[in-house]
Design a protein around this motif. Structure first.
Motif, PDB file in Angstrom:
ATOM      1  N   GLU A 105      -2.896   8.717 -42.569  1.00 18.19           N
ATOM      2  CA  GLU A 105      -1.481   8.990 -42.786  1.00 18.19           C
ATOM      3  C   GLU A 105      -1.045   8.343 -44.083  1.00 18.19           C
ATOM      4  N   GLY A 106      -0.208   9.056 -44.822  1.00 25.90           N
ATOM      5  CA  GLY A 106       0.287   8.532 -46.085  1.00 25.90           C
ATOM      6  C   GLY A 106       1.760   8.856 -46.265  1.00 25.90           C
ATOM      7  N   ILE A 107       2.301   8.351 -47.356  1.00 23.39           N
ATOM      8  CA  ILE A 107       3.726   8.523 -47.644  1.00 23.39           C
ATOM      9  C   ILE A 107       3.883   9.051 -49.062  1.00 23.39           C
ATOM     10  N   VAL A 108       4.800   9.995 -49.229  1.00 22.32           N
ATOM     11  CA  VAL A 108       5.185  10.491 -50.542  1.00 22.32           C
ATOM     12  C   VAL A 108       6.639  10.093 -50.740  1.00 22.32           C
ATOM     13  N   VAL A 109       6.894   9.326 -51.785  1.00 25.18           N
ATOM     14  CA  VAL A 109       8.252   8.903 -52.098  1.00 25.18           C
ATOM     15  C   VAL A 109       8.661   9.577 -53.394  1.00 25.18           C
ATOM     16  N   SER A 110       9.792  10.265 -53.367  1.00 15.54           N
ATOM     17  CA  SER A 110      10.282  10.936 -54.566  1.00 15.54           C
ATOM     18  C   SER A 110      11.797  11.029 -54.508  1.00 15.54           C
TER      19      SER A 110
END
Length: 177
Positions: A105-110
């Protein structure tokens, strides 16, 4: 040091359970970890005035009617005075399950929400980069200018920001002069 001790407990748990039990235990331990953000819980579990048996009973009672193996696992941790390691054990167990299943699992922050197609492309790129690992990304909207992708358990953190590019360009120009 905590992580090394936690790995020993997790290795014992992995060796004595099946995949389905490990996933269930991981979910329950991660739920319990949330309680450790409460200062009163941490104070009670780390207090030398409260006996280990009472601390263990408190944690076991919070589980309700659970699998006997999980209850015994908590009791062993409590007998050894390691209840404060439960958050670390939960984290290490989650990592072990992700490694075993090759799903991360990962996170994309934008600053803006990515389209579903863009998110799928990013997941596919990460899968290729990690030799076939299945990476599921969740999105977070933030005020950063750019995009940051983080998959902690794989050691991946990629950051594309205007500020960073600007800093690297200035650094390159000053070095070339």
């Amino acid at each position: 040091m905590e992580e090394l001790i936690a790995k020993r407990y997790v290795n014992a748990l992995v060796g004595s359970t099946n995949k389905k039990q490990r996933v269930a235990f991981s979910k329950k331990l991660l739920e319990m970890t949330e309680a450790f953000s409460d200062a009163t819980v941490v104070e009670k579990l780390s207090s030398p005035l409260i006996a280990n048996e009472a601390k263990t009973a408190m944690v076991v009672d919070s589980l309700g009617k659970e699998d006997e193996k999980l209850v015994n696992f908590i009791k062993i941790i409590g007998e050894n005075g390691r209840l404060d390691l439960l958050p670390t054990i939960a984290k290490v167990l989650k990592q072990a399950i992700q490694t075993e299943t090759n799903k991360y699992e990962g996170i994309v922050v934008s600053s803006t929400k990515l389209k579903a197609e863009e998110l799928k492309e990013l997941q596919a790129s990460l899968s290729t980069y990690t030799n076939g690992a299945n990476v599921k990304l969740t999105q977070e909207v933030s005020d950063i200018e750019g995009i940051k992708v983080s998959v902690e358990d794989l050691g991946i953190e990629v950051n594309f920001s205007k500020q960073r590019v600007k800093e690297q360009l200035i650094d390159f120009i000053t070095k070339s002069l």
